[in-house]
Design an enzyme around this catalytic site. Structure first.
Site, PDB file in Angstrom:
ATOM      1  N   SER A 137      31.971  42.819  29.973  1.00 46.89           N
ATOM      2  CA  SER A 137      31.646  41.548  30.620  1.00 46.89           C
ATOM      3  C   SER A 137      32.492  41.417  31.873  1.00 46.89           C
ATOM      4  CB  SER A 137      31.927  40.370  29.675  1.00 46.89           C
ATOM      5  OG  SER A 137      31.742  39.155  30.382  1.00 46.89           O
ATOM      6  N   ASN A 194      33.430  38.735  32.993  1.00 48.08           N
ATOM      7  CA  ASN A 194      34.305  37.570  32.859  1.00 48.08           C
ATOM      8  C   ASN A 194      34.365  37.166  31.381  1.00 48.08           C
ATOM      9  OD1 ASN A 194      35.362  34.807  32.983  1.00 48.08           O
ATOM     10  ND2 ASN A 194      35.153  35.082  35.189  1.00 48.08           N
ATOM     11  N   HIS A 224      39.480  35.135  45.391  1.00 47.76           N
ATOM     12  CA  HIS A 224      40.452  35.829  44.539  1.00 47.76           C
ATOM     13  C   HIS A 224      41.702  36.184  45.339  1.00 47.76           C
ATOM     14  CE1 HIS A 224      36.948  36.504  41.878  1.00 47.76           C
ATOM     15  NE2 HIS A 224      37.846  36.597  40.921  1.00 47.76           N
ATOM     16  N   LYS A 238      42.823  42.032  44.929  1.00 46.41           N
ATOM     17  CA  LYS A 238      41.542  42.417  44.306  1.00 46.41           C
ATOM     18  C   LYS A 238      40.793  43.385  45.217  1.00 46.41           C
ATOM     19  CE  LYS A 238      37.433  40.658  41.979  1.00 46.41           C
ATOM     20  NZ  LYS A 238      37.557  41.631  40.876  1.00 46.41           N
ATOM     21  N   GLY A 251      32.799  40.882  40.086  1.00 53.15           N
ATOM     22  CA  GLY A 251      31.830  41.119  39.014  1.00 53.15           C
ATOM     23  C   GLY A 251      31.213  39.819  38.534  1.00 53.15           C
TER      24      GLY A 251
HETATM   25  N1  LIG Z   1      36.258  40.706  33.009  1.00 56.62           N
HETATM   26  C1  LIG Z   1      37.253  39.823  33.214  1.00 56.62           C
HETATM   27  O1  LIG Z   1      37.311  38.747  32.584  1.00 56.62           O
HETATM   28  C2  LIG Z   1      38.311  40.175  34.207  1.00 56.62           C
HETATM   29  C3  LIG Z   1      38.255  41.374  34.855  1.00 56.62           C
HETATM   30  N2  LIG Z   1      39.257  41.768  35.681  1.00 56.62           N
HETATM   31  C4  LIG Z   1      39.171  43.132  36.184  1.00 56.62           C
HETATM   32  O2  LIG Z   1      40.143  43.896  35.474  1.00 56.62           O
HETATM   33  C5  LIG Z   1      40.574  44.983  36.292  1.00 56.62           C
HETATM   34  C6  LIG Z   1      42.098  44.973  36.375  1.00 56.62           C
HETATM   35  O3  LIG Z   1      42.539  43.840  37.082  1.00 56.62           O
HETATM   36  P1  LIG Z   1      44.111  43.610  37.345  1.00 56.62           P
HETATM   37  O4  LIG Z   1      44.846  43.608  36.055  1.00 56.62           O
HETATM   38  O5  LIG Z   1      44.216  42.449  38.261  1.00 56.62           O
HETATM   39  O6  LIG Z   1      44.450  44.961  38.169  1.00 56.62           O
HETATM   40  P2  LIG Z   1      45.870  45.641  38.425  1.00 56.62           P
HETATM   41  O7  LIG Z   1      45.726  46.411  39.704  1.00 56.62           O
HETATM   42  O8  LIG Z   1      46.971  44.647  38.303  1.00 56.62           O
HETATM   43  O9  LIG Z   1      46.014  46.686  37.214  1.00 56.62           O
HETATM   44  C7  LIG Z   1      45.244  47.855  37.130  1.00 56.62           C
HETATM   45  C8  LIG Z   1      45.715  48.655  35.926  1.00 56.62           C
HETATM   46  O10 LIG Z   1      44.861  49.805  35.805  1.00 56.62           O
HETATM   47  C9  LIG Z   1      45.686  50.971  35.792  1.00 56.62           C
HETATM   48  N3  LIG Z   1      44.977  52.081  36.428  1.00 56.62           N
HETATM   49  C10 LIG Z   1      44.689  52.274  37.739  1.00 56.62           C
HETATM   50  N4  LIG Z   1      44.050  53.436  37.909  1.00 56.62           N
HETATM   51  C11 LIG Z   1      43.941  53.988  36.679  1.00 56.62           C
HETATM   52  C12 LIG Z   1      43.389  55.213  36.190  1.00 56.62           C
HETATM   53  N5  LIG Z   1      42.833  56.111  37.033  1.00 56.62           N
HETATM   54  N6  LIG Z   1      43.440  55.456  34.867  1.00 56.62           N
HETATM   55  C13 LIG Z   1      44.011  54.562  34.029  1.00 56.62           C
HETATM   56  N7  LIG Z   1      44.570  53.397  34.413  1.00 56.62           N
HETATM   57  C14 LIG Z   1      44.521  53.119  35.727  1.00 56.62           C
HETATM   58  C15 LIG Z   1      46.947  50.601  36.562  1.00 56.62           C
HETATM   59  O11 LIG Z   1      48.001  51.499  36.217  1.00 56.62           O
HETATM   60  P3  LIG Z   1      49.225  51.768  37.264  1.00 56.62           P
HETATM   61  O12 LIG Z   1      49.999  50.466  37.338  1.00 56.62           O
HETATM   62  O13 LIG Z   1      50.011  52.866  36.636  1.00 56.62           O
HETATM   63  O14 LIG Z   1      48.587  52.136  38.580  1.00 56.62           O
HETATM   64  C16 LIG Z   1      47.147  49.181  36.039  1.00 56.62           C
HETATM   65  O15 LIG Z   1      47.723  49.227  34.754  1.00 56.62           O
HETATM   66  C17 LIG Z   1      39.852  44.802  37.635  1.00 56.62           C
HETATM   67  O16 LIG Z   1      38.677  45.597  37.630  1.00 56.62           O
HETATM   68  C18 LIG Z   1      39.482  43.318  37.639  1.00 56.62           C
HETATM   69  O17 LIG Z   1      38.388  43.029  38.453  1.00 56.62           O
HETATM   70  C19 LIG Z   1      40.337  40.974  35.927  1.00 56.62           C
HETATM   71  C20 LIG Z   1      40.438  39.749  35.344  1.00 56.62           C
HETATM   72  C21 LIG Z   1      39.437  39.241  34.440  1.00 56.62           C
HETATM   73  O1  LIG Z   2      40.114  40.887  39.676  1.00 54.50           O
HETATM   74  C1  LIG Z   2      40.274  39.748  39.179  1.00 54.50           C
HETATM   75  O2  LIG Z   2      41.345  39.143  39.250  1.00 54.50           O
HETATM   76  C2  LIG Z   2      39.135  39.141  38.489  1.00 54.50           C
HETATM   77  N1  LIG Z   2      38.059  39.863  38.335  1.00 54.50           N
HETATM   78  C3  LIG Z   2      36.887  39.502  37.632  1.00 54.50           C
HETATM   79  C4  LIG Z   2      35.677  39.595  38.531  1.00 54.50           C
HETATM   80  O3  LIG Z   2      35.581  40.537  39.337  1.00 54.50           O
HETATM   81  O4  LIG Z   2      34.791  38.748  38.425  1.00 54.50           O
HETATM   82  C5  LIG Z   2      37.013  38.216  36.854  1.00 54.50           C
HETATM   83  C6  LIG Z   2      37.961  37.190  37.422  1.00 54.50           C
HETATM   84  O5  LIG Z   2      37.311  36.437  38.385  1.00 54.50           O
HETATM   85  C7  LIG Z   2      39.265  37.782  37.919  1.00 54.50           C
END
Ligand SMILES: NC(=O)C1=CN([C@@H]2O[C@H](COP(=O)(O)OP(=O)(O)OC[C@H]3O[C@@H](n4cnc5c(N)ncnc54)[C@H](OP(=O)(O)O)[C@@H]3O)[C@@H](O)[C@H]2O)C=CC1
Ligand SMILES: O=C(O)C1=N[C@H](C(=O)O)C[C@H](O)C1
Length: 236
Positions: free
Chosen positions: A115, A117, A147, A151, A157
């Site tokens: 998902s 979100n 955002h 990001k 998404g």
């Molecule tokens: N669906 C939802 O409800 C939500 C979705 N998201 C999504 O979640 C994702 C992460 O967001 P966020 O936490 O802000 O991002 P961050 O950049 O803070 O964290 C990314 C993480 O992924 C790891 N990573 C990067 N490249 C790789 C790889 N090749 N293999 C394995 N691990 C990897 C990083 O490791 P390292 O630190 O070692 O580089 C880090 O732990 C995004 O796609 C965002 O859009 C975010 C919030 C809500």
């Molecule tokens: O990258 C984020 O931070 C978030 N990503 C998700 C998205 O791409 O919709 C969900 C949320 O808005 C936060």
């Protein structure tokens, strides 16, 4: 008492990964057996074993992986779930069409949910947008997402998912993206006609809403047969 569900957190060092680790540690029904990130600096933090993404084949057995990483990490965790016959809860956005196809194909072998979100508010917003689009036929529909500056993907998404809801209601949405400061996530869906405007908006002020939703989905996915589940299938 049942044994805790064994969770692997993928993307553990990130903004979402840290929220997931903190909230998972407060639950007795879940046990984080591995925290995986692209690179690792310490082998154990707060009692949780750490692994680098290229060490996935060596992690202990797990029931479900929770993936909030980046598209470049997605193929590895999907392969690990398939080889261990474990479930996958993914919130990683910006996946390619080929990665979405791979997820659909994996769902014939393991239970998966993806998902854009994991908040309850956005689940409700999707329904509201579809209904508004269908009731406001012919109105302009614009989706504006805001955002934090880190990001990488745009439109978000969630914006694309809201756009799909609007399209199901008959609208043809346009998208705009803002990257500013530390905004956790805001989505505005605007319907406009001559002399009037309807605005539907969701504002996230804490990542805990996404992390709680993903942990809930993981607990509900475990033990289910293979298949592609929607978040709404797993909500109460
Ligand atoms: N669906 C939802 O409800 C939500 C979705 N998201 C999504 O979640 C994702 C992460 O967001 P966020 O936490 O802000 O991002 P961050 O950049 O803070 O964290 C990314 C993480 O992924 C790891 N990573 C990067 N490249 C790789 C790889 N090749 N293999 C394995 N691990 C990897 C990083 O490791 P390292 O630190 O070692 O580089 C880090 O732990 C995004 O796609 C965002 O859009 C975010 C919030 C809500
Ligand atoms: O990258 C984020 O931070 C978030 N990503 C998700 C998205 O791409 O919709 C969900 C949320 O808005 C936060």
């Amino acid at each position: 008492m049942n044994a805790p569900i064994r969770i692997l957190i993928h993307g553990a060092s990130g903004r979402m990964g840290q929220a997931l680790l903190r909230l998972a540690s407060e639950r007795t029904d879940l046990e984080v057996i591995a925290a995986v990130s692209r690179k690792v600096e310490s082998r154990v933090i707060d009692g949780v074993p750490r692994f680098a993404a290229n060490e996935l084949s060596g992690v202990p057995e797990f029931d479900v992986a929770i993936d909030f990483s980046l598209p470049e990490g997605f193929d590895g965790i999907l392969a690990a779930c398939l080889s261990r016959r474990a479930g996958l809860v993914s919130g990683t956005t910006g996946l390619s069409a080929a990665q979405q196809d791979a997820l659909a194909s994996a769902a014939t072998e393991i239970p998966v949910v993806w998902s854009a979100n994991y908040s309850l508010g956005v689940a409700v917003l999707n329904d509201l947008v579809e209904r508004a689009a269908s009731a406001l036929a012919g109105w302009d529909c614009d989706i504006v997402e805001s955002h934090h500056v880190h990001k990488k993907d745009a439109p978000s998404g969630t914006a694309l998912a809201l756009g799909a809801s609007a399209e199901r209601g008959g609208a043809q949405p346009r998208y705009a993206s803002i990257r500013a400061g530390d905004i956790v996530g805001e989505h505005l869906v605007q319907f406009a006609a001559l002399g009037e405007r309807v605005e539907l908006v969701h504002r996230a002020t804490s990542r805990d809403i996404f992390a709680r939703g993903a942990l809930h989905a993981a607990s509900r996915l475990t033990g289910r047969p293979a298949g592609r589940y929607r978040l709404r299938d797993l909500l109460d």
